[in-house]
Scaffold this active site. Sequence first.
Site, PDB file in Angstrom:
ATOM      1  N   TRP A 141      48.732  30.112  43.084  1.00  0.00           N
ATOM      2  CA  TRP A 141      48.698  28.930  43.969  1.00  0.00           C
ATOM      3  C   TRP A 141      47.454  28.968  44.852  1.00  0.00           C
ATOM      4  O   TRP A 141      46.853  27.951  45.157  1.00  0.00           O
ATOM      5  CB  TRP A 141      49.957  28.894  44.823  1.00  0.00           C
ATOM      6  CG  TRP A 141      50.026  27.704  45.764  1.00  0.00           C
ATOM      7  CD1 TRP A 141      50.555  26.483  45.494  1.00  0.00           C
ATOM      8  CD2 TRP A 141      49.559  27.644  47.117  1.00  0.00           C
ATOM      9  NE1 TRP A 141      50.441  25.658  46.590  1.00  0.00           N
ATOM     10  CE2 TRP A 141      49.835  26.347  47.608  1.00  0.00           C
ATOM     11  CE3 TRP A 141      48.931  28.557  47.965  1.00  0.00           C
ATOM     12  CZ2 TRP A 141      49.509  25.940  48.896  1.00  0.00           C
ATOM     13  CZ3 TRP A 141      48.595  28.156  49.258  1.00  0.00           C
ATOM     14  CH2 TRP A 141      48.895  26.854  49.708  1.00  0.00           C
ATOM     15  N   HIS A 142      47.092  30.192  45.252  1.00  0.00           N
ATOM     16  CA  HIS A 142      45.954  30.326  46.154  1.00  0.00           C
ATOM     17  C   HIS A 142      44.618  30.097  45.468  1.00  0.00           C
ATOM     18  O   HIS A 142      43.631  29.779  46.131  1.00  0.00           O
ATOM     19  CB  HIS A 142      45.959  31.704  46.823  1.00  0.00           C
ATOM     20  CG  HIS A 142      46.933  31.812  47.948  1.00  0.00           C
ATOM     21  ND1 HIS A 142      48.270  32.073  47.750  1.00  0.00           N
ATOM     22  CD2 HIS A 142      46.770  31.656  49.278  1.00  0.00           C
ATOM     23  CE1 HIS A 142      48.882  32.104  48.919  1.00  0.00           C
ATOM     24  NE2 HIS A 142      47.997  31.851  49.868  1.00  0.00           N
ATOM     25  N   GLY A 143      44.552  30.321  44.183  1.00  0.00           N
ATOM     26  CA  GLY A 143      43.280  30.087  43.507  1.00  0.00           C
ATOM     27  C   GLY A 143      43.366  30.297  42.023  1.00  0.00           C
ATOM     28  O   GLY A 143      44.175  31.093  41.545  1.00  0.00           O
ATOM     29  N   PHE A 152      42.585  25.123  48.613  1.00  0.00           N
ATOM     30  CA  PHE A 152      43.880  25.195  47.949  1.00  0.00           C
ATOM     31  C   PHE A 152      44.557  23.850  47.774  1.00  0.00           C
ATOM     32  O   PHE A 152      44.258  22.902  48.391  1.00  0.00           O
ATOM     33  CB  PHE A 152      44.819  26.123  48.747  1.00  0.00           C
ATOM     34  CG  PHE A 152      44.213  27.486  48.930  1.00  0.00           C
ATOM     35  CD1 PHE A 152      44.009  27.992  50.186  1.00  0.00           C
ATOM     36  CD2 PHE A 152      43.814  28.221  47.844  1.00  0.00           C
ATOM     37  CE1 PHE A 152      43.423  29.231  50.355  1.00  0.00           C
ATOM     38  CE2 PHE A 152      43.220  29.462  48.008  1.00  0.00           C
ATOM     39  CZ  PHE A 152      43.026  29.971  49.267  1.00  0.00           C
TER      40      PHE A 152
END
Lengths: 398, 476
Positions: free
Chosen positions: B320-322, B476
Amino acid sequence: MNRRKLIKKLSEIVMIIAVIGAMGFILFMTIHPADEKTSYYENRMLADMEKPSQETVLDGTYFTGLEKYLADHSAYREELLELNTDADLKLFGRPVVNETVVGSDVLLSYNEYDYHGRDFRWDCREPFLKNLGKVKSAADDVGAPYYYVAVPEQHTFYADKFPWYLDSWSEYEDLEASYLSKLLPAYGIYFLDLREELMNERNRGMYSSRVDNHFSMMGAFRAYQIIMEHINNDFHEDLPVLYDEDVTFRRLKNPYMGSRERKLFNKIDLDESLYYLELDSEIPYTRRDGGHDVNPFTFLFPDNEREPVSYTFYMGGDISECVIDTDREKLPSVLIYGDSFTNAIECVLYTSFNRMYSVDLRYYDGSISDYIRRTKPDYVICARGYSTLLESFGNGRS
Amino acid sequence: MVFSSITFLVFFMPCLLAVYYLVPARFRSIRNYILLVFSLVFYSFGGVRFLALLLISVAINYVSGLMAAKEHRPGVRRLGVATACVLGIALLGWFKYAGFFAEMINSFGAMIPVPEVTLPIGISFFTFQGLSYVIDVYRNDAVCQRNPFYVGLYIALFPQLVAGPIVRYTTVSGEIENRHESVEDFSAGLVRFMCGLAKKMILANSMGEIADAVYSQYTDMLPTGAAWIAALAYTFQIYFDFSAYSDMAIGLGRMFGFHFLENFNYPYISDSITEFWRRWHISLSSWFRDYVYFPLGGSYCSTVKNIRNLLIVWLLTGLWHGAAWNFVFWGAWYVFFLIGEKYVWKNLLKKSPGILKHIYTMLIVIVGWVFFRSPDLTFAGGMLKSMAGFSSAGDGLGEMVFYLLEYWPEWILCLIAVFPVKNVLQKALEKRAEKGSGGAYMLLLWGPKLFALLMMALSYLKLVTGSFNPFIYFQF
């Protein structure tokens, strides 16, 4: 409502009024700015308001530009920058303020820790080498020897003045010098390392400014002598060279603000002066800047003694193209191009040649290779500071 | 647009406040539409072309929410949830992960073209927020919102649109239709906003300068001291940057009568990784807990399944963060310790002295941030190698000393600000005020406000004098 609730309500209202009032005041002062287009202390143009276009609005770049414009023109910007500088210098005692290393008697550049000294990246030098090759090719076409002159900057002269924890870049410069001294002769280019010559001299303490990145007039004069001596030796020439007995150094009484003092909003004034040369035998010349005749000058004297001066005193600063003609047909011509280090050298270099072409590729739109082929100088000199010696942009273009 | 910008502080906010509060409070719907319009304008500053994507996301969640409403048949309701999940994840997947997955497939020998897609700001946040609305409606935790503009307002509300917190619909549903703006809330919101702004401008940005300066170098020649100072600086930067944004979002929400939940609770005082994740980015971890972990069975299952559930949640959290392997590794890094604390060294940790537990936690967190900040795993490996003392570039003591001397006020403030100093002071003053101390009462009243005004002045100073101003979580 009891007293405490009243005071609480009052404090909340005061808070709201204070913040909204401050926002409103800043809004008013920002949309009614003084008509400033440049920032003197930052030595740059302030951002312009860009016109929106469909593309820039759609991709958001218009709004990014708008923020840059507002940030550059925000209320009391310059005053706050000065206040911030004062706080950093006097309250927090930061070793580096506004990219300037603050010493007791010298203001130096802050050199980032980029580890070039430990791992010299040869592969990223290809564009530089390619450009160098093109300029050499142009010089060969007109039969002109090509000198690539490495000029030591202030941090070289005052390397011992850096705090132990800061980088003077001397390791990196050693690598640069070693790299170029092996490579350039293989290209047929004459590499002149002024660092090696000037740093070994007794008078080296006089060669650099304490408040600016550039060398002093004494340093520039010595650099000119070294260049001319090399040309005379390498090509068995007998070109005239000026020495100390041929000139008189004069101190300019005007207050001088070096680039580092300027970055610090002149909060630290090390009381340095600019110097200029008076030739014992004047050599008449004409001058054309960008193809237009101008009143000939090499030192741009201000109108009065109170007007502050900067390094632009030499030759009028960075000019895209300047030609000085001395009408001495027996002498050869020279093209000198490079960063602002050339400015002070040019103040005396023209005396040794019939014609001196001066170009600064940071401002000149064309190609230096084409310029060489068009003007056909007898000698081509590129003089760059050590920090940009291997860069392919600016005066590293072809 | 970011909160810490002249455009927002001096133009957007005054305009919004003027227009919003000129409308009498009884015209609730008009005030809501004003908020919605300004929120869409806010988002458009990142590029008008991305507005369409936001509106599509709102439309998907609105329609799916209608389908998931309790009056429909179970099949239709499930279809609504499935539609929201598939379309929402598909949008997120395309804009954020298409390039990553294409490169991954190509690493196995395929030759598919790698799409170059610009990541719309905040897509991870508003996608998750929209999904939570539909799922909550399906679960009967929330009532379906019939007004599409109010669904739009919930998803696009500017304080939390681009960097969270991920607000649950149930938190704000009542306030959307029936909130009460008050002087008390507005004032408290301003204080919170100003303190958040100062946290960002003074602390986060300064630490960011250090981290960026070192992270831009080649790690294979990075001295140990430089690697450590960058790791520590980034540890502070990401906390103050992200928590500052949450502070500002919560403060702004309060100015308009919304009460968002806290997103950070002094995570750097944690004594275990488990505790850390109860204090860090609370809205995200609770989202994954409620919508992924619990539906998979949570911890009410066998040990093997629980470990599986944790692995899935944390690999997804990393992703989700990257869209890069270092983020996946970052998620894996934490799940290893979470599983370890739950099943392997739980008792050892419990018996350990507090200081050791804290050092253990912070070392893991700092190393985790190295993975998070690095552009790739190779870089992260190089950084960690340098931090472990295996750098051939020496100790880097000089560089370390420079960054400590240059930023000493900020380092001190960072060290203070990670602790709940404000809470301790507030409790102490409240106790004295209850006992009748007028001075303590006045300090409680005026102290935060005067402090916030000072922070506002310093923030404006930093805003005008600085140029380094990106928010980390915008990617994000």
